[in-house]
Motif scaffolding. Structure first.
Motif, short mmCIF file in Angstrom:
data_model
loop_
_atom_site.label_atom_id
_atom_site.label_comp_id
_atom_site.label_asym_id
_atom_site.label_seq_id
_atom_site.Cartn_x
_atom_site.Cartn_y
_atom_site.Cartn_z
N GLU A 297 -8.88 -13.60 -40.27
CA GLU A 297 -8.27 -13.70 -41.66
C GLU A 297 -7.78 -12.43 -42.25
OE1 GLU A 297 -11.44 -17.09 -41.80
OE2 GLU A 297 -11.45 -14.97 -41.07
N VAL A 298 -8.38 -11.38 -42.16
CA VAL A 298 -8.06 -10.13 -42.96
C VAL A 298 -7.64 -8.89 -42.08
CG1 VAL A 298 -8.83 -11.03 -45.19
CG2 VAL A 298 -10.14 -9.84 -43.74
N ILE A 299 -8.13 -8.99 -40.89
CA ILE A 299 -7.86 -7.74 -40.14
C ILE A 299 -6.92 -7.99 -39.12
CG2 ILE A 299 -9.07 -6.04 -38.35
CD1 ILE A 299 -10.40 -5.87 -41.14
N ILE A 300 -6.83 -9.20 -38.25
CA ILE A 300 -5.84 -9.38 -37.41
C ILE A 300 -4.35 -9.80 -38.26
CG2 ILE A 300 -5.10 -10.45 -35.34
CD1 ILE A 300 -7.70 -8.76 -34.83
N GLY A 301 -3.27 -8.82 -37.39
CA GLY A 301 -1.89 -9.32 -38.04
C GLY A 301 -1.46 -10.71 -37.55
N LEU A 302 -0.91 -11.43 -38.32
CA LEU A 302 -0.07 -12.58 -38.28
C LEU A 302 0.32 -12.90 -36.74
CD1 LEU A 302 0.28 -15.28 -39.53
CD2 LEU A 302 2.66 -14.46 -40.18
N TYR A 322 -5.53 -2.81 -35.28
CA TYR A 322 -5.80 -3.47 -36.32
C TYR A 322 -7.11 -2.88 -37.02
CZ TYR A 322 -2.20 -6.86 -35.08
OH TYR A 322 -0.81 -7.33 -34.79
N VAL A 323 -7.89 -2.12 -36.25
CA VAL A 323 -9.23 -1.88 -36.80
C VAL A 323 -9.09 -0.44 -37.16
CG1 VAL A 323 -11.65 -1.51 -36.20
CG2 VAL A 323 -10.53 -3.35 -35.38
N THR A 324 -8.46 0.47 -36.45
CA THR A 324 -8.41 2.03 -36.76
C THR A 324 -7.15 2.05 -37.56
OG1 THR A 324 -6.68 2.08 -34.86
CG2 THR A 324 -9.13 2.58 -34.45
#
Length: 491
Positions: A297-302, A322-324
């Motif tokens: 929902e809120v970390i991985i880009g669309l 997406y994490v770093t």
């Protein structure tokens, strides 16, 4: 397909490579249109039911946002799908154990005499429902298998019934159809014998009250709430919803490996590639994947949301940026300015929290970075009355991110961690070695009540119903489709 053949196909599928491997709460474009295979939440924790502390409970939830009165069909799991709970007990982001669930529908075509003709009814029951299911028009059963290290699978036996068949209770249609749903559903908790495990476990599959707590509408409306306001100041948008749970309770000795007490878990759901279902050459596509909450929902880009759902933890290096370099802190800073300072990058604290486990807490002996829900099985469970809903952040080492319990407020925890609460404690945020937001109490405003009555905050009426059980399967009895008793309103 007969049941033995279906089981053979199911457990074989868990050891096969998937096609393109093609969630949580409608988090990606493709899965939003496939609710029956949409994995919404995964829980994993040391059991805290009295006498069961040597066990781990794992709950995978599917079919999001169920309205209790959603008849006449209510909410079945997909008989064409396979549902997996995967366990990594070597820290290498691979399924050393996979528990495979395959479901079947039995439709009885119950009918009534209508003007001299026997006409099938449009409902799923024609009278009060009991454990025998005589009055159920549609009944769902399942078979359960286990594979180890992607090898040939074996059947899990139903010790309670003395065979290999399991049954899912009907959803909570209403109190005229099922007067005491808690007692009724309790008949579908089964003792199981897992090949290779010296001690039996338990399984339950069925509808539960939604346990996830979130101010859903405001969060996705550009965080249209006060992010440092009271934790119980907003309604839990899911408090009037149900969910379908696949729950396993297994001995720690069956799950952990050798000297390493840390296990990782994720759940996946598979569907046949169009055109291959029912053939000898079925090709399975992974449609949903879930480990830690809210990652997709809120970390991985669309652009990568569907790709993440289709992927294996073994290939998570592709999502490392997406994490770093997360976008959520940047978006919150745009919305709230100096009340949400952006931590430095790269975010080595988030790498520890979500990809490797935290050293000294839930990091495996030899970790391969991958997004899994990790649990240190050597850490004793916290008794229900002593649980802290902020988990490790509040000093409760048996809580999230060391596994996840129903009571853990993962939204508030992840908001605070994303904004730097653990900078310097488990990994630096760029050159920063301390929280740039000085412990700001970020919240979505929805706070859960606890696992027992002592945790219910009656003053926070908006959340007073969000309680949990302190016995397996831990999530509470689902809300009825009709609250009226068997004789109508008020009976």
């Amino acid at each position: 397909m007969n049941r033995p053949a279906k089981l053979a196909v199911a457990i074989a599928a868990a050891s096969m490579p998937l096609l393109s491997l093609a969630s949580s709460h409608r988090e990606a474009p493709t899965i939003a249109g496939l609710p029956r295979v949409d994995g919404t939440d995964l829980y994993m924790f040391r059991s805290y039911e009295p006498g069961r502390q040597g066990y781990v409970t794992i709950i995978a939830n599917y079919v999001p946002l169920q309205d209790p009165g959603g008849g006449p069909n209510f909410y079945q799991l997909d008989p064409n799908a396979l549902y997996l709970i995967n366990i990594d007990n070597k820290g290498q982001a691979q399924a050393n154990l996979s528990f495979v669930f395959a479901f079947s529908n039995v439709t009885k075509n119950l009918a009534v005499n209508a003007g001299g003709q026997n006409v099938p009814i449009p409902l799923i029951n024609d009278g009060p429902v009991d454990k025998a299911g005589k009055n159920l028009n549609v009944q769902q059963s399942y078979i359960l298998g286990v594979t180890r290290n992607y090898s040939d699978g074996q059947t899990v036996a139903n010790v309670t019934l003395g065979n290999n068949n399991f049954y899912k209770p009907a959803d909570n249609i209403g109190e005229k159809s099922i007067a005491n749903y808690a007692d009724y559903a309790g008949n579908f908790i089964y003792e199981i014998a897992v090949p290779g495990c010296a001690t039996t476990g338990r399984v339950f599959v069925g509808q539960r009250k939604e346990g996830f707590v979130v101010n859903l509408g405001e969060i996705f409306d550009l965080v249209n709430t006060n992010p440092v306001g009271p934790r119980n100041g907003e309604p839990n948008n899911l408090s009037h919803k149900n969910i379908t749970s696949i729950a396993l309770e297994l001995p720690i000795s069956c799950l952990a490996s050798g000297a390493d007490p840390v296990i990782g878990a994720w759940t996946t759901a598979l569907l046949p590639k169009p055109g291959t279902a029912g053939t000898n050459n079925v090709v399975w596509q992974q449609m949903s994947r879930l480990g830690n909450p809210l990652i997709n929902e809120v970390i991985i880009g669309l652009p990568d949301k569907d790709n993440f759902n289709n992927s294996s933890p073994l290939d998570d290096a592709q999502f490392l940026t997406y994490v770093t370099n997360p976008t959520l802190p940047v978006l919150l800073n745009v919305l709230f300015g100096n009340a949400a300072m952006v931590p430095g990058t790269p975010r080595n604290d988030l790498v520890a929290a979500f990809l490797t486990g935290v050293k000294g807490l839930n990091q495996p002996l030899n970790p391969r970075p991958a997004e899994l829900l990790r649990l240190n099985t050597s850490i004793a469970p916290t008794a229900p009355a002593a649980q802290k809903d902020l988990g490790v952040l509040a000093g409760d080492l048996a809580g999230f991110p060391n596994g996840r319990r129903p009571y853990d407020d993962v939204v508030d925890i992840e908001l605070r961690v994303a904004m730097g609460a653990l900078c310097g404690k488990i990994g630096n945020c760029g050159s920063q070695t301390s929280d740039p937001n000085n412990g700001a109490p970020y919240t979505d405003g929805s706070e859960a009540a606890g696992p027992d009555a002592s945790h219910v905050t009656l003053g926070g009426a908006v959340n007073a119903g969000d309680t949990y059980l302190d016995t397996f399967p831990y999530l509470n009895t689902p809300l009825p489709g009709s609250p009226n008793g068997p004789n109508g309103v008020g009976s």
